[in-house]
Write a protein that holds these residues in place. Structure first.
Motif, PDB file in Angstrom:
ATOM      1  N   PRO A  98       0.821  -1.225   0.000  1.00  0.00           N
ATOM      2  CA  PRO A  98       0.000   0.000   0.000  1.00  0.00           C
ATOM      3  C   PRO A  98       0.850   1.268   0.000  1.00  0.00           C
ATOM      4  O   PRO A  98       1.961   1.287   0.535  1.00  0.00           O
ATOM      5  CB  PRO A  98      -0.798  -0.124   1.302  1.00  0.00           C
ATOM      6  N   ALA A  99       0.318   2.318  -0.642  1.00  0.00           N
ATOM      7  CA  ALA A  99       0.934   3.646  -0.570  1.00  0.00           C
ATOM      8  C   ALA A  99       0.368   4.377   0.643  1.00  0.00           C
ATOM      9  O   ALA A  99      -0.763   4.112   1.072  1.00  0.00           O
ATOM     10  CB  ALA A  99       0.650   4.432  -1.843  1.00  0.00           C
ATOM     11  N   LEU A 100       1.157   5.282   1.195  1.00  0.00           N
ATOM     12  CA  LEU A 100       0.715   6.050   2.360  1.00  0.00           C
ATOM     13  C   LEU A 100      -0.220   7.167   1.912  1.00  0.00           C
ATOM     14  O   LEU A 100       0.199   8.102   1.224  1.00  0.00           O
ATOM     15  CB  LEU A 100       1.928   6.635   3.093  1.00  0.00           C
ATOM     16  N   ALA A 101      -1.498   7.065   2.264  1.00  0.00           N
ATOM     17  CA  ALA A 101      -2.484   8.079   1.903  1.00  0.00           C
ATOM     18  C   ALA A 101      -2.328   9.300   2.812  1.00  0.00           C
ATOM     19  O   ALA A 101      -1.868   9.179   3.954  1.00  0.00           O
ATOM     20  CB  ALA A 101      -3.894   7.507   2.027  1.00  0.00           C
ATOM     21  N   PRO A 102      -2.719  10.495   2.339  1.00  0.00           N
ATOM     22  CA  PRO A 102      -2.571  11.708   3.153  1.00  0.00           C
ATOM     23  C   PRO A 102      -3.215  11.600   4.523  1.00  0.00           C
ATOM     24  O   PRO A 102      -2.661  12.054   5.518  1.00  0.00           O
ATOM     25  CB  PRO A 102      -3.254  12.782   2.292  1.00  0.00           C
ATOM     26  N   GLU A 103      -4.401  10.971   4.580  1.00  0.00           N
ATOM     27  CA  GLU A 103      -5.105  10.893   5.864  1.00  0.00           C
ATOM     28  C   GLU A 103      -4.437   9.932   6.835  1.00  0.00           C
ATOM     29  O   GLU A 103      -4.773   9.903   8.021  1.00  0.00           O
ATOM     30  CB  GLU A 103      -6.567  10.491   5.643  1.00  0.00           C
ATOM     31  N   GLN A 104      -3.472   9.126   6.360  1.00  0.00           N
ATOM     32  CA  GLN A 104      -2.784   8.173   7.239  1.00  0.00           C
ATOM     33  C   GLN A 104      -1.488   8.738   7.828  1.00  0.00           C
ATOM     34  O   GLN A 104      -0.869   8.099   8.667  1.00  0.00           O
ATOM     35  CB  GLN A 104      -2.454   6.892   6.458  1.00  0.00           C
ATOM     36  N   ARG A 105      -1.103   9.927   7.385  1.00  0.00           N
ATOM     37  CA  ARG A 105       0.186  10.486   7.824  1.00  0.00           C
ATOM     38  C   ARG A 105       0.200  10.771   9.320  1.00  0.00           C
ATOM     39  O   ARG A 105       1.252  10.739   9.956  1.00  0.00           O
ATOM     40  CB  ARG A 105       0.511  11.763   7.041  1.00  0.00           C
ATOM     41  N   SER A 106      -0.967  11.049   9.890  1.00  0.00           N
ATOM     42  CA  SER A 106      -1.015  11.341  11.328  1.00  0.00           C
ATOM     43  C   SER A 106      -0.838  10.078  12.171  1.00  0.00           C
ATOM     44  O   SER A 106      -0.562  10.157  13.362  1.00  0.00           O
ATOM     45  CB  SER A 106      -2.342  12.021  11.679  1.00  0.00           C
ATOM     46  N   ALA A 107      -1.021   8.920  11.547  1.00  0.00           N
ATOM     47  CA  ALA A 107      -0.853   7.647  12.255  1.00  0.00           C
ATOM     48  C   ALA A 107       0.173   6.787  11.517  1.00  0.00           C
ATOM     49  O   ALA A 107      -0.040   5.601  11.290  1.00  0.00           O
ATOM     50  CB  ALA A 107      -2.188   6.925  12.371  1.00  0.00           C
ATOM     51  N   VAL A 108       1.291   7.426  11.154  1.00  0.00           N
ATOM     52  CA  VAL A 108       2.252   6.750  10.292  1.00  0.00           C
ATOM     53  C   VAL A 108       2.908   5.555  10.971  1.00  0.00           C
ATOM     54  O   VAL A 108       3.273   4.578  10.317  1.00  0.00           O
ATOM     55  CB  VAL A 108       3.324   7.761   9.803  1.00  0.00           C
ATOM     56  N   SER A 109       3.046   5.585  12.293  1.00  0.00           N
ATOM     57  CA  SER A 109       3.668   4.459  12.993  1.00  0.00           C
ATOM     58  C   SER A 109       2.821   3.201  12.857  1.00  0.00           C
ATOM     59  O   SER A 109       3.347   2.106  12.620  1.00  0.00           O
ATOM     60  CB  SER A 109       3.883   4.794  14.468  1.00  0.00           C
ATOM     61  N   LEU A 110       1.501   3.360  12.991  1.00  0.00           N
ATOM     62  CA  LEU A 110       0.596   2.220  12.833  1.00  0.00           C
ATOM     63  C   LEU A 110       0.636   1.705  11.400  1.00  0.00           C
ATOM     64  O   LEU A 110       0.685   0.490  11.163  1.00  0.00           O
ATOM     65  CB  LEU A 110      -0.830   2.631  13.201  1.00  0.00           C
ATOM     66  N   PHE A 111       0.634   2.637  10.431  1.00  0.00           N
ATOM     67  CA  PHE A 111       0.741   2.239   9.027  1.00  0.00           C
ATOM     68  C   PHE A 111       2.035   1.475   8.785  1.00  0.00           C
ATOM     69  O   PHE A 111       2.051   0.455   8.090  1.00  0.00           O
ATOM     70  CB  PHE A 111       0.694   3.480   8.124  1.00  0.00           C
ATOM     71  N   ALA A 112       3.139   1.965   9.371  1.00  0.00           N
ATOM     72  CA  ALA A 112       4.447   1.331   9.184  1.00  0.00           C
ATOM     73  C   ALA A 112       4.437  -0.104   9.693  1.00  0.00           C
ATOM     74  O   ALA A 112       4.986  -1.009   9.044  1.00  0.00           O
ATOM     75  CB  ALA A 112       5.521   2.135   9.890  1.00  0.00           C
ATOM     76  N   GLN A 113       3.843  -0.320  10.843  1.00  0.00           N
ATOM     77  CA  GLN A 113       3.813  -1.678  11.395  1.00  0.00           C
ATOM     78  C   GLN A 113       3.050  -2.635  10.481  1.00  0.00           C
ATOM     79  O   GLN A 113       3.508  -3.759  10.217  1.00  0.00           O
ATOM     80  CB  GLN A 113       3.185  -1.650  12.792  1.00  0.00           C
ATOM     81  N   ARG A 114       1.910  -2.184   9.987  1.00  0.00           N
ATOM     82  CA  ARG A 114       1.133  -3.041   9.081  1.00  0.00           C
ATOM     83  C   ARG A 114       1.864  -3.243   7.765  1.00  0.00           C
ATOM     84  O   ARG A 114       1.821  -4.335   7.178  1.00  0.00           O
ATOM     85  CB  ARG A 114      -0.245  -2.415   8.849  1.00  0.00           C
ATOM     86  N   TYR A 115       2.545  -2.189   7.304  1.00  0.00           N
ATOM     87  CA  TYR A 115       3.307  -2.274   6.056  1.00  0.00           C
ATOM     88  C   TYR A 115       4.438  -3.291   6.190  1.00  0.00           C
ATOM     89  O   TYR A 115       4.625  -4.160   5.317  1.00  0.00           O
ATOM     90  CB  TYR A 115       3.874  -0.888   5.719  1.00  0.00           C
ATOM     91  N   PHE A 116       5.191  -3.208   7.297  1.00  0.00           N
ATOM     92  CA  PHE A 116       6.308  -4.129   7.492  1.00  0.00           C
ATOM     93  C   PHE A 116       5.819  -5.567   7.663  1.00  0.00           C
ATOM     94  O   PHE A 116       6.473  -6.506   7.198  1.00  0.00           O
ATOM     95  CB  PHE A 116       7.159  -3.697   8.685  1.00  0.00           C
ATOM     96  N   GLU A 117       4.688  -5.751   8.323  1.00  0.00           N
ATOM     97  CA  GLU A 117       4.131  -7.105   8.440  1.00  0.00           C
ATOM     98  C   GLU A 117       3.851  -7.680   7.063  1.00  0.00           C
ATOM     99  O   GLU A 117       4.172  -8.852   6.783  1.00  0.00           O
ATOM    100  CB  GLU A 117       2.839  -7.075   9.269  1.00  0.00           C
ATOM    101  N   ALA A 118       3.259  -6.861   6.184  1.00  0.00           N
ATOM    102  CA  ALA A 118       2.972  -7.314   4.818  1.00  0.00           C
ATOM    103  C   ALA A 118       4.262  -7.576   4.041  1.00  0.00           C
ATOM    104  O   ALA A 118       4.368  -8.535   3.283  1.00  0.00           O
ATOM    105  CB  ALA A 118       2.119  -6.274   4.097  1.00  0.00           C
ATOM    106  N   LEU A 119       5.253  -6.695   4.252  1.00  0.00           N
ATOM    107  CA  LEU A 119       6.541  -6.859   3.574  1.00  0.00           C
ATOM    108  C   LEU A 119       7.224  -8.151   3.994  1.00  0.00           C
ATOM    109  O   LEU A 119       7.681  -8.941   3.158  1.00  0.00           O
ATOM    110  CB  LEU A 119       7.434  -5.661   3.889  1.00  0.00           C
ATOM    111  N   PHE A 120       7.304  -8.404   5.297  1.00  0.00           N
ATOM    112  CA  PHE A 120       7.992  -9.592   5.793  1.00  0.00           C
ATOM    113  C   PHE A 120       7.335 -10.875   5.286  1.00  0.00           C
ATOM    114  O   PHE A 120       8.016 -11.870   5.023  1.00  0.00           O
ATOM    115  CB  PHE A 120       8.010  -9.596   7.322  1.00  0.00           C
TER     116      PHE A 120
END
Length: 540
Positions: A98-120
């Motif tokens: 997923p790409a980081l949507a503008p509305e997700q920038r305020s919760a970027v840490s949560l997005f990062a965790q889900r992103y890394f889980e998908a990556l791994f």
């Protein structure tokens, strides 16, 4: 093809030929992999990248390589390119991350965790992820905490190596304290006497009867870059170059850079001084900039002989100079070339970069030159793609660098200015969108007016003021659509419909056909690839 090669150096493991296998450090990395996280730090030219690349090749480890740059402090930029690296490492998985949507920038840490889980989950067991040049991310950036949180989810069977000139940043302290992070530093990276001798034998191929190893070892203090350059200068017999700085590898590099540069022929010197203006290059790009037909041969020679020139494998190889070597070349060229010639060289460099679709690199030079008109053209061409990647911060940086006079008279620059400020400064955003709408209307640019209309509506909603100010814009849109003689492109239709659905969910004027807009939204939701519109349509 050019667009693919523009990012290949960032997401591919550098290939350096003729490397001496440092088995002592290989064993250290083997042990460190058990803790999953390894930080390797040392001064420039200490062989960090070469060590990790050669280790991966020797152990035949599946690898995802990512070289960090200053722009990666913008999370959207980082996740965009990391997605490209993931696609390269696991090409059979077609679904993009997923790409980081503008509305997700305020919760970027949560997005990062889900992103890394998908990556791994995409990577095979036994894989290794390498983040090179970590020092390029600013110390004050929230990037470090974001990475720490993402790497804390690292599963068994996957290891991560972070390569930097500096020590781990403070957010990593907890990982280090819990012994989850192993560190290999300058003390371990320094070449031993045996390694210096081994590199000498490999480089000289037994042609010298006596290796001045002790002299080389004492002069370079185990600094790999200094050793390579000194070996180029060393002749059989006594070896007594002038005294080198003992504590500062940068000073050693400056001195040795000059020494090695001056031993090269005039043709190669001229090529280096000109081509250094390209941050990375193919042989064709270098030939266009320098006028040197032998550009490919020269670059290949520099790479094969370890003249601080890395090659990244691709159908058309991409080359780049070691950052400090490039810094020396640019500095030396600045002393030799006139200001007028340097400006002309930079202008040509921009043209070469733009032609090869390295427009982000071209934009940096255009800002240095103060060529605002060309920078504006690059911005207008690149902004849609950058926004799709979630890299609004990059667009905003470019827009802000433009003089107000340039920005105020250009409808598209005003539009992108409004787009970038939408969530942070909705009042300023609305003014930019309204002025852009006026200029588009003057030019009878329907698509520009539609996009600006959507921006105005969003800015009013984000602004938190009276929603009555939406009312005059409802009939404005109705008039625009009735006058349209050609179909509205789906992407613009999606944007406008999404804004209208949001507006109607908050304010419902009697003169608007609510049922028509609901049907329109549902039709688009079924047919469009725009995930945001699908989500918005289903909620309203």
């Amino acid at each position: 093809m050019a667009k693919k090669t523009a990012s290949i150096a960032k997401i591919s493991r550098p290939v350096l030929t003729g490397n001496y296998p440092r088995k002592r450090l290989f064993r250290l990395i083997d042990r460190a992999r058990k803790r999953k996280l390894l930080w390797i730090s040392g001064p420039a030219g200490s062989g960090k990248t070469t060590l990790v690349s050669s280790y991966i090749a020797a152990r035949r480890i599946p690898c995802m390589w990512y070289r960090l740059e200053e722009g990666d402090a913008d999370p959207a930029t980082f996740f965009h390119y990391l997605g490209l690296a993931a696609r390269k490492a696991a090409p059979r998985i077609r679904k993009p991350l997923p790409a980081l949507a503008p509305e997700q920038r305020s919760a970027v840490s949560l997005f990062a965790q889900r992103y890394f889980e998908a990556l791994f989950s995409r990577l095979p067991a036994g894989s290794m992820i390498v983040f090179d040049d970590y020092q390029k991310v600013p110390d004050a950036s929230g990037f470090h905490s974001m990475i720490r949180d993402g790497l804390s989810l690292l599963p068994a069977g996957i290891a991560v190596i972070l390569i930097s000139r500096g020590h781990p940043p403070s957010p990593f302290a907890s990982l280090h304290a819990s012994r989850s992070l192993e560190v290999i530093g300058w003390k371990e990276l320094r070449l031993s006497y045996e390694e210096t001798e081994g590199i000498g034998r490999l480089r000289w191929k037994g042609k010298r009867k006596a290796l001045p190893v002790r002299n080389l070892q004492s002069r370079t203090d185990g600094w790999a870059a200094g050793l390579v350059l000194l070996m180029e200068k060393t002749e059989p017999g006594p070896f007594e170059p002038k005294k080198l700085a003992q504590d500062n590898p940068q000073e050693i590099f400056d001195y040795l850079g000059e020494e090695i540069f001056e031993t090269l022929d005039d043709e190669t010197q001229a090529f280096l001084l000109k081509s250094a203006h390209l941050p990375r290059m193919t042989a064709r790009m270098a030939a266009k900039l320098t006028g040197q037909r032998r550009a490919g041969q020269i670059l290949s020679y520099l790479n094969r002989h370890n003249y601080f020139t890395e090659m990244h494998r691709h159908p058309e190889p991409v080359y780049e100079y070691h950052p400090l070597f490039r810094e020396f070349l640019l500095s030396h060229g600045g002393e030799l070339f006139s200001a007028k010639y340097l400006k002309r060289l930079k202008v040509t460099t921009c043209a070469v970069l733009e032609e090869a679709d390295y427009e982000e690199e071209a934009a940096k030079i255009l800002r240095e030159l103060g060529d605002w008109d060309r920078l504006a053209q690059v911005l207008i061409r690149q902004a849609p793609a950058l926004v799709k990647q979630g890299r609004i911060g990059t667009v905003e940086e470019w827009v802000d660098s433009l003089p107000g006079k340039i920005r105020e008279g250009n409808s598209w620059l005003l539009y992108w200015s409004g787009f970038c400020r939408l969530t942070s400064r909705p009042g300023d955003s609305q003014r930019d969108f309204e002025e852009a709408f006026r200029l588009f209307k003057k030019r009878k640019d329907r698509d520009g007016m539609l996009l600006s209309w959507a921006g105005i509506v969003d800015a009013i909603i984000y602004g938190g003021g009276s929603l009555k100010s939406l009312d005059p814009w409802f009939p404005t849109l109705d008039g625009l659509l009735k006058k349209s003689k050609t179909p509205v492109p789906e992407e613009i239709d999606s944007r406008v419909t999404g804004a209208m659905i949001k507006a109607l969910s908050l304010r419902r004027p009697p003169f608007v056909d609510m049922e028509m807009w609901a049907d329109r939204a549902m039709r688009l939701a079924r047919s469009t690839q725009d995930i945001t519109l699908k989500f918005t349509s289903l909620l309203n």
